[in-house]
Design a protein around this motif. Structure first.
Motif: not given
Length: 134
Positions: A15-30
């Protein structure tokens, strides 16, 4: 939202650029290691840092931003604990400061505005861990 996704998994737009919440990678990528980056990091990585209470300091300068990057560097504590500084293209402003579900857009560096944002939103996220060091 704050769901984890797999690398390459499709999801709806942020909902924004850059994003401030939402879907994200778990370990080991983030999350990413705290620090300064010369290359942009994907939102799916940056969001995991924000979920842990961190602050993103991003800049967008097509012709170079050495001075702006240096100013932003001065906003982070020694060791960069809980801060990611990186370029971020396609923003509508020169600077964006992000925290979980919060964003500050600036066309020029403003120490007091950035410090106020940091003081208000550092460690205010669903998985905040004070002085979290990845």
């Amino acid at each position: 939202g704050r769901d984890h996704v797999e690398l390459g998994q499709r999801h709806t737009n942020y909902n924004s650029i850059p994003a401030t919440s939402g879907w994200h990678l778990g370990q080991p990528y983030g999350p990413a290691d705290w620090g300064i980056y010369e290359e942009a990091l994907p939102d799916e990585v940056l969001l995991h840092n924000l979920e842990h209470g961190g602050i993103g300091l991003h800049y967008n300068c097509p012709s170079g931003c050495a001075e702006t990057a240096e100013h932003l560097l001065g906003m982070a504590p020694a060791g960069f604990t809980q801060f990611v500084i990186s370029p971020y293209s396609n923003m509508g402003s020169k600077i964006a400061v992000t925290a979980w579900r919060r964003i500050l857009f600036l066309d020029e560096f403003d120490h007091d505005a950035i410090r106020g944002f940091i003081d208000a939103y550092l460690d205010r996220a669903p998985e905040s861990v004070r002085m979290n060091m990845f």
